[in-house]
Design an enzyme around this catalytic site. Structure first.
Site, short mmCIF file in Angstrom:
data_model
loop_
_atom_site.label_atom_id
_atom_site.label_comp_id
_atom_site.label_asym_id
_atom_site.label_seq_id
_atom_site.Cartn_x
_atom_site.Cartn_y
_atom_site.Cartn_z
N THR A 9 0.83 -1.20 0.00
CA THR A 9 0.00 0.00 0.00
C THR A 9 0.87 1.25 0.00
OG1 THR A 9 -1.55 1.31 1.32
CG2 THR A 9 -0.26 -0.30 2.52
N SER A 42 -1.65 3.84 10.44
CA SER A 42 -2.62 2.93 11.07
C SER A 42 -1.91 1.60 11.30
CB SER A 42 -3.85 2.69 10.17
OG SER A 42 -3.56 1.72 9.18
N TYR A 90 -3.04 -1.30 10.45
CA TYR A 90 -3.15 -2.05 9.18
C TYR A 90 -1.97 -1.70 8.26
CZ TYR A 90 -4.12 -2.19 4.23
OH TYR A 90 -3.96 -2.34 2.88
N HIS A 91 -1.76 -0.39 8.04
CA HIS A 91 -0.68 0.03 7.14
C HIS A 91 0.68 -0.43 7.69
CE1 HIS A 91 -3.83 2.91 5.64
NE2 HIS A 91 -3.26 2.63 4.49
N LYS A 116 1.51 -3.84 6.67
CA LYS A 116 1.97 -3.93 5.28
C LYS A 116 3.46 -3.62 5.20
CE LYS A 116 -1.28 -4.52 2.48
NZ LYS A 116 -1.79 -5.84 2.05
N GLN A 141 -0.16 0.09 -3.57
CA GLN A 141 -1.38 0.57 -4.21
C GLN A 141 -2.04 1.68 -3.38
OE1 GLN A 141 -4.55 -1.87 -6.64
NE2 GLN A 141 -4.89 -2.13 -4.47
N VAL A 169 -8.50 2.31 -4.16
CA VAL A 169 -9.08 1.91 -5.44
C VAL A 169 -10.55 2.34 -5.46
CG1 VAL A 169 -9.60 -0.09 -6.90
CG2 VAL A 169 -7.55 -0.07 -5.49
N ASN A 180 -15.62 5.34 -3.37
CA ASN A 180 -16.80 4.46 -3.36
C ASN A 180 -17.83 4.96 -2.34
OD1 ASN A 180 -15.38 3.00 -5.18
ND2 ASN A 180 -15.01 1.23 -3.88
N THR A 224 -18.81 12.90 3.58
CA THR A 224 -18.07 12.98 4.84
C THR A 224 -16.59 13.30 4.60
OG1 THR A 224 -17.80 10.59 4.67
CG2 THR A 224 -19.59 11.36 6.10
N VAL A 225 -16.30 14.57 4.39
CA VAL A 225 -14.90 14.99 4.22
C VAL A 225 -14.28 15.10 5.61
CG1 VAL A 225 -13.43 16.91 3.51
CG2 VAL A 225 -15.28 16.15 2.03
N TYR A 226 -13.22 14.33 5.87
CA TYR A 226 -12.60 14.34 7.19
C TYR A 226 -11.68 15.56 7.32
CZ TYR A 226 -14.07 9.41 7.67
OH TYR A 226 -14.80 8.25 7.75
N1 USQ Z 1 -11.54 9.97 4.02
C1 USQ Z 1 -12.42 11.02 4.18
N2 USQ Z 1 -13.74 10.70 4.33
C2 USQ Z 1 -14.21 9.42 4.32
C3 USQ Z 1 -13.29 8.36 4.16
C4 USQ Z 1 -11.95 8.68 4.02
O1 USQ Z 1 -12.05 12.20 4.20
O2 USQ Z 1 -15.42 9.23 4.46
C5 USQ Z 1 -10.10 10.27 3.84
C6 USQ Z 1 -9.20 9.59 4.86
O3 USQ Z 1 -9.09 10.36 6.03
C7 USQ Z 1 -7.90 9.44 4.06
C8 USQ Z 1 -8.36 9.30 2.61
O4 USQ Z 1 -9.71 9.75 2.58
O5 USQ Z 1 -7.14 10.61 4.17
C9 USQ Z 1 -8.30 7.87 2.07
O6 USQ Z 1 -9.04 7.04 2.94
P1 USQ Z 1 -9.60 5.61 2.48
O7 USQ Z 1 -10.53 5.12 3.56
O8 USQ Z 1 -10.16 5.69 1.10
O9 USQ Z 1 -8.28 4.76 2.37
P2 USQ Z 1 -7.34 4.08 3.48
O10 USQ Z 1 -7.98 3.97 4.80
O11 USQ Z 1 -6.02 4.78 3.43
O12 USQ Z 1 -7.16 2.60 2.94
C10 USQ Z 1 -7.49 2.21 1.60
C11 USQ Z 1 -7.68 0.69 1.58
C12 USQ Z 1 -6.37 0.02 1.96
C13 USQ Z 1 -5.27 0.51 1.03
C14 USQ Z 1 -5.18 2.04 1.08
C15 USQ Z 1 -4.20 2.64 0.13
O13 USQ Z 1 -8.70 0.32 2.48
O14 USQ Z 1 -6.53 -1.39 1.86
O15 USQ Z 1 -4.06 -0.03 1.45
O16 USQ Z 1 -6.46 2.58 0.73
S1 USQ Z 1 -3.44 4.12 0.78
O17 USQ Z 1 -4.49 5.02 1.25
O18 USQ Z 1 -2.65 4.73 -0.26
O19 USQ Z 1 -2.63 3.70 1.90
#
Ligand code: USQ
Length: 382
Positions: free
Chosen positions: A144, A179, A181-182, A185, A208, A211, A240, A253-255
């Site tokens: 990731t 996190s 989880y990360h 990885k 990655q 997605v 999604n 829901t923008v965090y």
């Molecule tokens: N976010 C929002 N609002 C939401 C959900 C998320 O603002 O409702 C923000 C988060 O705070 C974060 C970003 O959007 O800054 C991405 O969050 P995400 O939930 O889409 O992605 P993340 O938790 O990082 O994890 C997902 C997959 C994970 C993969 C990772 C790639 O679940 O399996 O490894 O994306 S990465 O983000 O590049 O680490």
């Protein structure tokens, strides 16, 4: 070529099974349905109906006349995995068999322990089984971009040349996840790098980004073949989630400030990248790392894009900034390199209005299955 796909029931696993089957590979699809169990435990479910693997394989046979072999078993059970590798002698193995959610890994000790145990033990078992029973097999592991975090320097593709006191060497790029989880990885990468050095394994680690997408060329053939699609706070990824939130008129829901920037890619590009990685394997004794993204966006930019596409469907999409439940940098430098897969032939499919509109169509089709109660609960990192 024979390919084993571990974690075949997941959002990416199932489309990957179909992609390689369609290309003529002998595919063995493996899963222990752990994610089904976890999602049921926390009361969330896929927007799309997801029949069990055996039934989906039957639907695929009807649609394509191609056979997928299904094995239900746990990759953390070494006897199960080593028997499979010894008897099947695959040319490549794709490792998705991990707990994939950052929020889940931060829910509590039980969830953290499951994530750590499952993700590291599965990786250890794969390295061992390949070394013992199929040493020429190419291991392709989903890493990731979150392994790198958001450093204040450019992010290289896996490796960094460091000059120190007049001498130079190549090291894994510094990693600092936000996190548990990360972090698992990162530990996966370290485990594989250790065994590549020790046993001369052939490994590709695909870093990655989040997605998005609801369909691929193969899954579009029949609604029975759709990938699972989560939109809840724990298992849904941001694009999604925003599409589903738009369709059920839930403010996006923008965090926090929404300036957090990540690299994104279309689910069909995930398959293209896997295809290229398998077709062009690394050398013996090489850990090859690719950054698997096609473009970068801030959360705010994604919300704006989704809102604009909502207008095409007469939806008045609202955007709401909410207190960030995660511990992550909101304002940060972000400049990752991602040329390795493009050099192998990847054609990026960018986040167009047309692609987002197709996601809206799927979300609308299953609108009755949306449960607004799971969209945001505020699972706090600290
Ligand atoms: N976010 C929002 N609002 C939401 C959900 C998320 O603002 O409702 C923000 C988060 O705070 C974060 C970003 O959007 O800054 C991405 O969050 P995400 O939930 O889409 O992605 P993340 O938790 O990082 O994890 C997902 C997959 C994970 C993969 C990772 C790639 O679940 O399996 O490894 O994306 S990465 O983000 O590049 O680490």
């Amino acid at each position: 070529m024979k390919i084993v796909i571990l974690g075949a029931d997941g959002y990416l696993g199932w489309p990957t099974v179909l992609y390689f089957s369609n290309k003529g590979y002998d595919v063995i699809a493996v899963d222990n349905y752990l994610k089904r169990q976890i999602t049921e435990d926390i009361g969330v479910s896929s927007l799309t109906p997801t029949p069990f693997l055996e039934n989906r394989a039957k639907a695929w046979k009807e649609a394509s006349a191609k056979t997928i072999e299904v094995r239900i078993g746990d990759v953390c059970d070494y006897n199960f995995l080593s028997d499979l590798i010894r008897t099947e002698q695959p040319d490549a193995i794709i490792h998705y068999a991990e707990q994939p959610s950052a929020p889940y890994s931060m829910m509590g000790h039980k969830e953290a322990a499951l994530t750590l145990q499952n993700n590291l033990m599965s990786t250890l078992n794969i390295a061992y089984a390949i070394h013992e029973f199929a040493p020429n097999c190419h291991i392709v592991k989903l890493g990731t971009m979150g392994e790198y975090g958001t450093p204040n320097i450019d992010i290289e593709e896996g490796w960094l040349e460091v000059e120190h006191n007049g001498r130079k060497d190549n090291f894994l790029f510094p990693r600092q996840a936000s996190s548990l989880y990360h972090t698992t990885k990162i530990q996966d990468t370290d485990l594989l790098w250790f065994y590549v050095r020790t046993w001369q394994l052939k490994v590709t680690d695909l870093m990655q980004g989040p997605v998005y997408g609801t369909f691929t060329d193969e899954t579009s053939l029949n609604p029975f073949l759709a990938p699972s699609f989560f939109y809840d706070e724990v298992f849904g990824t941001v694009v999604n989630r925003f599409v589903v939130q738009s369709v059920c008129e839930y403010p996006l829901t923008v965090y926090g400030s929404g300036t957090q920037t990540r690299g994104y890619l279309d689910i069909r590009n995930t398959l293209d990248c896997l295809g290229l990685a398998v077709e062009f394997p690394p050398s013996v004794g090489e850990l090859r790392i690719f950054n698997q993204i096609t473009e970068t966006f801030s959360v705010k930019e994604i919300a704006e894009k989704v809102k604009q596409v909502g207008k095409l469907f007469d939806l008045d999409v609202k955007i709401k900034s909410i207190e960030n439940p995660r511990t992550e940098k909101e304002s940060h430098y972000y400049n990752p390199k991602y040329t390795g897969l493009i050099n192998l032939g990847l054609k990026p499919r960018l986040m167009s209005d047309e692609n987002l509109a197709k996601m809206f169509v799927t979300a609308m089709k299953y609108k009755d299955r949306i449960n607004q109660n799971v969209i945001f609960k505020g699972i706090k990192w600290n």
